[in-house]
Design an enzyme around this catalytic site. Sequence first.
Site, PDB file in Angstrom:
ATOM      1  N   TYR A  24       0.792  -1.232   0.000  1.00 47.67           N
ATOM      2  CA  TYR A  24       0.000   0.000   0.000  1.00 47.67           C
ATOM      3  C   TYR A  24       0.826   1.286   0.000  1.00 47.67           C
ATOM      4  CZ  TYR A  24      -3.812  -3.241   1.068  1.00 47.67           C
ATOM      5  OH  TYR A  24      -4.715  -4.268   1.024  1.00 47.67           O
ATOM      6  N   ASN A  75     -12.669   4.646  -2.548  1.00 48.74           N
ATOM      7  CA  ASN A  75     -11.955   3.382  -2.375  1.00 48.74           C
ATOM      8  C   ASN A  75     -12.783   2.582  -1.374  1.00 48.74           C
ATOM      9  OD1 ASN A  75     -10.375   1.216  -1.769  1.00 48.74           O
ATOM     10  ND2 ASN A  75      -8.460   2.362  -1.681  1.00 48.74           N
ATOM     11  N   HIS A  81     -15.830  -5.874  -2.687  1.00 45.70           N
ATOM     12  CA  HIS A  81     -16.017  -7.257  -3.123  1.00 45.70           C
ATOM     13  C   HIS A  81     -17.257  -7.912  -2.516  1.00 45.70           C
ATOM     14  CE1 HIS A  81     -11.980  -6.197  -4.181  1.00 45.70           C
ATOM     15  NE2 HIS A  81     -11.593  -6.184  -2.925  1.00 45.70           N
ATOM     16  N   HIS A 101      -8.343   1.797  -6.281  1.00 43.59           N
ATOM     17  CA  HIS A 101      -7.687   0.800  -5.422  1.00 43.59           C
ATOM     18  C   HIS A 101      -6.197   1.089  -5.443  1.00 43.59           C
ATOM     19  CE1 HIS A 101     -11.307  -1.511  -4.863  1.00 43.59           C
ATOM     20  NE2 HIS A 101     -11.551  -1.330  -6.153  1.00 43.59           N
ATOM     21  N   SER A 103      -3.736  -0.887  -4.380  1.00 44.35           N
ATOM     22  CA  SER A 103      -3.032  -2.073  -4.882  1.00 44.35           C
ATOM     23  C   SER A 103      -3.672  -2.547  -6.186  1.00 44.35           C
ATOM     24  CB  SER A 103      -3.080  -3.192  -3.839  1.00 44.35           C
ATOM     25  OG  SER A 103      -4.412  -3.645  -3.662  1.00 44.35           O
ATOM     26  N   ARG A 112     -10.657 -10.759  -4.937  1.00 46.56           N
ATOM     27  CA  ARG A 112     -10.528  -9.302  -5.094  1.00 46.56           C
ATOM     28  C   ARG A 112     -10.744  -8.855  -6.548  1.00 46.56           C
ATOM     29  NH1 ARG A 112      -8.237  -7.638  -0.120  1.00 46.56           N
ATOM     30  NH2 ARG A 112      -6.961  -9.288   0.779  1.00 46.56           N
TER      31      ARG A 112
END
Length: 147
Positions: A24, A75, A81, A101, A103, A112
């Site tokens: 992150y 975010n 999900h 997002h 990542s 994910r």
Amino acid sequence: MAKHIQILNGPNLNMLGTREPELYGHDTLEDVLAQCQAIGNELGFEVSLKQSNHEGQIIDWIQDARTKADGIIINPAGYSHTSIAFLDALNIFDGPVIEVHVSNIYSRESFRHHSYVSLRANGVIAGCGAQGYSLAMHRMGQLLADG
Ligand code: CA2
């Protein structure tokens, strides 16, 4: 009156910049807000940022945005999900929605790879680190300018 961009962040993102930097990065949400406000100043938008670990709180903020914001950058974190309720709330927001997002969710676990929020989002940015929020600001600027 300046247009208002609301940045919303889901659970555990209050830890951004403090843990798991390999996934992150090192920027905190405070850094993200400063970066986005600098872009907002250039583009003539007001920017505010909120984070909660609670699904209902974020849904309340999405509903508030109907009268208080012109665009939403979100975010949704883990709720991306799982949360049909986020999707339902975003579906009754009229302005543009950009999903971010930090990542690259597509290079991670398969659970994910699907986001309910993406069904509503006008654009999705993933895997660009905290810079994804700045990229979203520029895209939002374009979408709001296009009317
Ligand atoms: O990559 C992202 O931005 C995510 O939305 C982050 C969520 C994850 O559940 C999504 O699949 C992808 C997790 C947020 C956790 O944030 C942390 C940040 C720093 C340290 C620990 C957790």
